[in-house]
Design a protein around this motif. Structure first.
Motif, PDB file in Angstrom:
ATOM      1  N   LYS A 139       0.839  -1.219   0.000  1.00  0.00           N
ATOM      2  CA  LYS A 139       0.000   0.000   0.000  1.00  0.00           C
ATOM      3  C   LYS A 139       0.866   1.260   0.000  1.00  0.00           C
ATOM      4  CE  LYS A 139      -2.194  -1.592   3.633  1.00  0.00           C
ATOM      5  NZ  LYS A 139      -3.166  -1.760   4.750  1.00  0.00           N
ATOM      6  N   THR A 140       1.927   1.207  -0.764  1.00  0.00           N
ATOM      7  CA  THR A 140       2.899   2.311  -0.792  1.00  0.00           C
ATOM      8  C   THR A 140       2.275   3.589  -1.342  1.00  0.00           C
ATOM      9  OG1 THR A 140       4.655   0.696  -1.175  1.00  0.00           O
ATOM     10  CG2 THR A 140       5.167   3.009  -1.621  1.00  0.00           C
ATOM     11  N   VAL A 141       2.531   4.692  -0.670  1.00  0.00           N
ATOM     12  CA  VAL A 141       2.168   6.013  -1.175  1.00  0.00           C
ATOM     13  C   VAL A 141       3.462   6.625  -1.718  1.00  0.00           C
ATOM     14  CG1 VAL A 141       1.207   8.266  -0.625  1.00  0.00           C
ATOM     15  CG2 VAL A 141       0.335   6.218   0.537  1.00  0.00           C
ATOM     16  N   PHE A 142       3.556   6.769  -3.026  1.00  0.00           N
ATOM     17  CA  PHE A 142       4.830   7.084  -3.672  1.00  0.00           C
ATOM     18  C   PHE A 142       5.178   8.577  -3.646  1.00  0.00           C
ATOM     19  CE2 PHE A 142       3.727   2.960  -5.435  1.00  0.00           C
ATOM     20  CZ  PHE A 142       4.943   2.300  -5.420  1.00  0.00           C
ATOM     21  N   ARG A 143       4.200   9.438  -3.419  1.00  0.00           N
ATOM     22  CA  ARG A 143       4.451  10.891  -3.407  1.00  0.00           C
ATOM     23  C   ARG A 143       3.745  11.507  -2.208  1.00  0.00           C
ATOM     24  NH1 ARG A 143       7.808  11.591  -8.199  1.00  0.00           N
ATOM     25  NH2 ARG A 143       7.466   9.585  -9.247  1.00  0.00           N
ATOM     26  N   ALA A 144       4.029  12.757  -1.953  1.00  0.00           N
ATOM     27  CA  ALA A 144       3.347  13.469  -0.875  1.00  0.00           C
ATOM     28  C   ALA A 144       1.910  13.764  -1.299  1.00  0.00           C
ATOM     29  CB  ALA A 144       4.076  14.766  -0.542  1.00  0.00           C
ATOM     30  N   PRO A 145       0.923  13.282  -0.558  1.00  0.00           N
ATOM     31  CA  PRO A 145      -0.474  13.510  -0.945  1.00  0.00           C
ATOM     32  C   PRO A 145      -0.924  14.926  -0.621  1.00  0.00           C
ATOM     33  CG  PRO A 145      -0.373  12.303   1.118  1.00  0.00           C
ATOM     34  CD  PRO A 145       1.052  12.452   0.649  1.00  0.00           C
ATOM     35  N   TYR A 146      -2.097  15.272  -1.131  1.00  0.00           N
ATOM     36  CA  TYR A 146      -2.654  16.612  -0.923  1.00  0.00           C
ATOM     37  C   TYR A 146      -3.791  16.524   0.093  1.00  0.00           C
ATOM     38  CZ  TYR A 146      -0.061  17.152  -5.249  1.00  0.00           C
ATOM     39  OH  TYR A 146       0.939  17.127  -6.194  1.00  0.00           O
ATOM     40  N   LEU A 147      -3.490  16.917   1.335  1.00  0.00           N
ATOM     41  CA  LEU A 147      -4.443  16.779   2.425  1.00  0.00           C
ATOM     42  C   LEU A 147      -5.655  17.683   2.234  1.00  0.00           C
ATOM     43  CD1 LEU A 147      -1.919  16.755   5.427  1.00  0.00           C
ATOM     44  CD2 LEU A 147      -3.007  14.780   4.333  1.00  0.00           C
ATOM     45  N   LEU A 148      -6.824  17.160   2.624  1.00  0.00           N
ATOM     46  CA  LEU A 148      -8.043  17.963   2.548  1.00  0.00           C
ATOM     47  C   LEU A 148      -7.964  19.182   3.469  1.00  0.00           C
ATOM     48  CD1 LEU A 148     -10.821  15.189   2.513  1.00  0.00           C
ATOM     49  CD2 LEU A 148      -9.979  16.542   0.590  1.00  0.00           C
ATOM     50  N   SER A 149      -7.120  19.105   4.483  1.00  0.00           N
ATOM     51  CA  SER A 149      -6.943  20.247   5.397  1.00  0.00           C
ATOM     52  C   SER A 149      -6.101  21.345   4.784  1.00  0.00           C
ATOM     53  CB  SER A 149      -6.294  19.768   6.698  1.00  0.00           C
ATOM     54  OG  SER A 149      -5.049  19.130   6.435  1.00  0.00           O
ATOM     55  N   GLY A 150      -5.474  21.057   3.638  1.00  0.00           N
ATOM     56  CA  GLY A 150      -4.652  22.052   2.956  1.00  0.00           C
ATOM     57  C   GLY A 150      -5.365  22.611   1.739  1.00  0.00           C
ATOM     58  N   PRO A 151      -4.658  23.389   0.944  1.00  0.00           N
ATOM     59  CA  PRO A 151      -5.277  23.986  -0.247  1.00  0.00           C
ATOM     60  C   PRO A 151      -5.586  22.924  -1.307  1.00  0.00           C
ATOM     61  CG  PRO A 151      -2.912  24.397  -0.247  1.00  0.00           C
ATOM     62  CD  PRO A 151      -3.233  23.781   1.082  1.00  0.00           C
ATOM     63  N   LYS A 152      -6.645  23.141  -2.063  1.00  0.00           N
ATOM     64  CA  LYS A 152      -6.953  22.229  -3.151  1.00  0.00           C
ATOM     65  C   LYS A 152      -5.890  22.378  -4.228  1.00  0.00           C
ATOM     66  CE  LYS A 152     -10.523  22.874  -5.965  1.00  0.00           C
ATOM     67  NZ  LYS A 152     -11.926  22.918  -6.424  1.00  0.00           N
ATOM     68  N   PRO A 153      -5.306  21.272  -4.682  1.00  0.00           N
ATOM     69  CA  PRO A 153      -4.229  21.362  -5.679  1.00  0.00           C
ATOM     70  C   PRO A 153      -4.700  22.026  -6.963  1.00  0.00           C
ATOM     71  CG  PRO A 153      -4.356  19.164  -4.733  1.00  0.00           C
ATOM     72  CD  PRO A 153      -5.578  19.898  -4.288  1.00  0.00           C
TER      73      PRO A 153
END
Length: 460
Positions: free
Chosen positions: A434-448
């Motif tokens: 279940k590897t996460v290969f990159r830094a995800p975009y948290l809902l608590s942060g800005p929408k990408p």
């Protein structure tokens, strides 16, 4: 003694006859072609006359699925017969681990020559496939194929693999469909820009069909009746809820197999098959050696009309696509139900389309944002696109477009529990970390958005 010699000579004759009867093979791949966007699967607007004729001459699979809805892992799974966690090509633009066998080598060991044109494997994997010939250009495929075979002597069985780049984005600007007349899924936002892009996508689908028809006619005349023809697509189209998603719009694929006098014409099967099964099937049909411990298995008996039962479940994975899509997902699908596990429900789902918004790709997204300001339904569609729950469960018979998540419905809890458990066990068996290969975009942060992506690229 004379009797023994006679038997020996007869055995040599039979063996030689069998070798000479090995069928030729054509594998023809579309790139990002949605399973419903062909005439033989019910498309009403987009025209695919050559694909439709192939369907009349062969067997159509109503329940064919890919292993992962991104180009590199999908094609790696096809060529190795292994799912992404086992072959190593999990994230898009990654490739199988060293030592993983490409199954076409087994055809070569059986005397086949492999000629590849266009986008067959992904990227540098083409260089590692040991093709007997590879023409990497992705345009003028009919010209490339014909020029090669007009000057090439065929002295044994061949496997011809052709990968058209269409209808991968960017879609053509040479539009042959009227935007106001195209049909849109109910979960799209109906804007002028969406219709214009849909018409361009349909134009590329028909362009693919035209080139396919030219190549198939040429190759069948060249190779003769004893030829197995396989046509499919690596996953769904680059539309919202399609490519990079585990909804059927992303993972279900058109698949037709034709073999004159062996496969009955005009047949449709509901048997569930996966892309990892295609090459083991071809190895089986050609008498080639099949490696042990593959995830894929032969569905030759389906093709030859000996059974209509194959897989009970289809497992599919997605692990992301660079910084554009950091949203790993796993799913299990039966003929009736689908269970989806979103590994990062506290993060935004995004991809190239909504982030880059290029002309001929995702530029229609600006009109979606504008519509959402005044249209509640449009706002709901966008919200559903960006934010997913931890689990989703759909009754595919009652809800084929996967619009009604039944994960909390008391009536289906037994089915949900069973599929949840089966998926967990399968992931363990696959050694899926279940590897996460990159830094995800948290809902608590800005929408990408495009600016955020450009800033990430600039700071690398």
């Amino acid at each position: 003694m004379r009797g023994i010699l006679t038997i020996f000579l007869f055995a040599i004759f039979v063996s030689g006859f069998a070798q000479n009867q090995r069928p030729n093979i054509i594998i023809y791949l579309a790139d990002d072609l949605g399973w419903k966007d062909v005439g033989f699967n019910g498309a009403k607007v987009v025209k695919t006359p050559n694909l439709d004729e192939l369907a009349k001459q062969g067997m159509v699979f109503d329940n064919a699925f890919i292993a992962s809805p991104a180009c590199a892992p999908s094609r790696a799974a096809l060529l190795t017969g292994l799912m992404p966690a086992r072959n190593g090509a999990e994230e898009n633009h990654t490739y199988p681990k060293s030592g993983i066998e490409v199954l076409t080598n087994r055809l070569q060991q059986n005397g086949y020559k492999i000629y590849a044109f266009g986008k067959v494997a992904h990227g540098k994997m083409n260089n590692e496939c040991n093709w007997d010939f590879y023409h990497e250009k992705k345009v003028n495929l009919d010209k490339n194929v014909q020029e090669f075979f007009n000057k090439t002597k065929i002295d044994g069985p061949v496997c011809v693999m052709i990968g058209d780049r269409r209808p991968h984005v960017q879609w053509t600007s040479d539009n042959i469909y009227a935007p106001q007349k195209v049909d849109l899924p109910g979960y799209f936002i109906d804007t002028k820009e969406t219709r214009e892009h849909r018409a361009r996508y349909y134009s590329d689908v028909t362009g693919f069909d035209e080139t396919f028809g030219k190549n198939l006619s040429f190759l069948e005349n060249l190779l003769g009746e004893n030829t197995i023809m396989v046509m499919s697509s690596d996953h769904g189209a680059q539309w919202p809820f399609g490519k990079w998603n585990l909804y059927d719009e992303g993972i279900r694929t058109p698949l037709v197999v034709k073999w004159p006098e062996k496969i009955q014409k005009g047949q449709r099967t509901t048997a569930m098959v996966s892309w990892i099964d295609i090459l083991p099937t071809l190895l089986d049909l050609t008498g080639s050696n099949i490696p042990e411990n593959l995830d894929g298995k032969s569905f030759a008996k389906i093709l030859l009309g000996e059974t209509d039962v194959f897989r009970n479940e289809i497992y599919t994975t997605h692990s992301g696509d660079g910084i554009f899509n950091v949203y790993p997902i796993r799913s299990i699908r039966t003929k009736r139900y689908k269970y989806i596990k979103n590994l990062l429900p506290g993060c935004y789902h995004t991809n190239h389309s909504d982030l880059l918004r290029k002309d001929g790709a995702g530029a229609y997204w600006d009109s979606w944002d504008e519509a959402s300001k005044t249209d509640k339904h449009a706002a709901e569609i966008i919200s559903k696109y960006y934010q997913r729950p931890a689990e989703e469960f759909y009754d595919m018979q009652a809800d084929p477009n996967e619009q009604n998540n039944l994960i909390s419905n008391p009536y289906f809890q037994n089915e949900i529990k069973e599929l949840r458990q089966k998926l967990a066990e399968w992931m363990l068996m696959q050694s899926d970390k279940k590897t996460v290969f990159r830094a995800p975009y948290l809902l608590s942060g800005p929408k990408p958005d495009k600016a955020l992506i450009e800033n990430i690229i600039d700071t690398k």
